[in-house]
Design a protein around this motif. Sequence first.
Motif, mmCIF file in Angstrom:
data_model
loop_
_atom_site.group_PDB
_atom_site.id
_atom_site.type_symbol
_atom_site.label_atom_id
_atom_site.label_comp_id
_atom_site.label_asym_id
_atom_site.label_seq_id
_atom_site.Cartn_x
_atom_site.Cartn_y
_atom_site.Cartn_z
ATOM 1 N N VAL A 1 0.848 -1.191 0.000
ATOM 2 C CA VAL A 1 0.000 0.000 0.000
ATOM 3 C C VAL A 1 0.885 1.243 0.000
ATOM 4 N N GLU A 2 0.288 2.343 -0.389
ATOM 5 C CA GLU A 2 1.040 3.581 -0.539
ATOM 6 C C GLU A 2 1.171 4.357 0.757
ATOM 7 N N ASP A 3 0.194 4.278 1.653
ATOM 8 C CA ASP A 3 0.233 5.125 2.838
ATOM 9 C C ASP A 3 -0.243 4.375 4.074
ATOM 10 N N LEU A 4 0.683 4.090 4.983
ATOM 11 C CA LEU A 4 0.355 3.435 6.258
ATOM 12 C C LEU A 4 0.569 4.397 7.420
ATOM 13 N N SER A 5 0.395 5.664 7.188
ATOM 14 C CA SER A 5 0.623 6.657 8.214
ATOM 15 C C SER A 5 2.100 6.624 8.588
ATOM 16 N N SER A 6 2.421 6.489 9.843
ATOM 17 C CA SER A 6 3.824 6.499 10.270
ATOM 18 C C SER A 6 4.409 5.096 10.389
ATOM 19 N N PHE A 7 3.700 4.079 9.897
ATOM 20 C CA PHE A 7 4.176 2.700 10.022
ATOM 21 C C PHE A 7 4.781 2.206 8.719
ATOM 22 N N ASN A 8 5.816 1.391 8.838
ATOM 23 C CA ASN A 8 6.426 0.762 7.665
ATOM 24 C C ASN A 8 5.699 -0.514 7.278
ATOM 25 N N ALA A 9 5.044 -1.141 8.252
ATOM 26 C CA ALA A 9 4.290 -2.371 8.002
ATOM 27 C C ALA A 9 3.237 -2.520 9.099
ATOM 28 N N ILE A 10 2.227 -3.316 8.792
ATOM 29 C CA ILE A 10 1.235 -3.723 9.786
ATOM 30 C C ILE A 10 1.166 -5.242 9.745
ATOM 31 N N MET A 11 1.429 -5.856 10.900
ATOM 32 C CA MET A 11 1.330 -7.313 11.015
ATOM 33 C C MET A 11 -0.023 -7.625 11.633
ATOM 34 N N GLY A 12 -0.855 -8.320 10.877
ATOM 35 C CA GLY A 12 -2.210 -8.628 11.308
ATOM 36 C C GLY A 12 -2.365 -10.061 11.772
ATOM 37 N N ARG A 13 -3.619 -10.516 11.772
ATOM 38 C CA ARG A 13 -3.939 -11.848 12.283
ATOM 39 C C ARG A 13 -3.253 -12.966 11.513
ATOM 40 N N THR A 14 -3.012 -12.799 10.215
ATOM 41 C CA THR A 14 -2.361 -13.857 9.435
ATOM 42 C C THR A 14 -0.997 -14.183 10.028
ATOM 43 N N TRP A 15 -0.198 -13.151 10.270
ATOM 44 C CA TRP A 15 1.121 -13.368 10.862
ATOM 45 C C TRP A 15 1.012 -13.834 12.312
ATOM 46 N N LEU A 16 0.125 -13.203 13.079
ATOM 47 C CA LEU A 16 -0.042 -13.585 14.485
ATOM 48 C C LEU A 16 -0.396 -15.063 14.618
#
Length: 148
Positions: free
Chosen positions: A105-120
């Motif tokens: 994605v182009e814009d995650l605010s101040s985050f480089n990545a978001i790890m969600g339920r798939t990774w968890l």
Amino acid sequence: MRPIDGVITLPPIDPNRVLQPHQNALILTLGINDFDVRQILVDPGSSADLLQMFTFKQMGFPSSTLENPRRILSGFNRASTTSLGDVMLPVQAGPIILNVQFFMVEDLSSFNAIMGRTWLHGMKVIPSTYHQMVSYLTEDGQINLYGS
């Protein structure tokens, strides 16, 4: 090495690491494709793992390596964004390496990545914003990764 099932116990709060009271998000640094990526939000509410396009390019990948462009991703607030594509990358958390499908994605605010339920779920990780850590079990014992 793989994560295993078992009993995870959370340690008492370390007053030197976590100031009380707090309502901080859980932010980690993880190895993604042999790069230390900082400012990764752990979000159990997200059903997808997301990577900032800027971060992907900093790793040296061209946009042409992405597959399945233009998927619609819907947020909790019913807002939607279109992904630029997806890619499978290895993510290292301590001694465990898990291949993760990231939606770019182009814009995650101040985050480089978001790890969600798939990774968890793949890691069998227990996140705790209270403790500012994620915990999981390996054959060698319990691993605690502290937030940054």
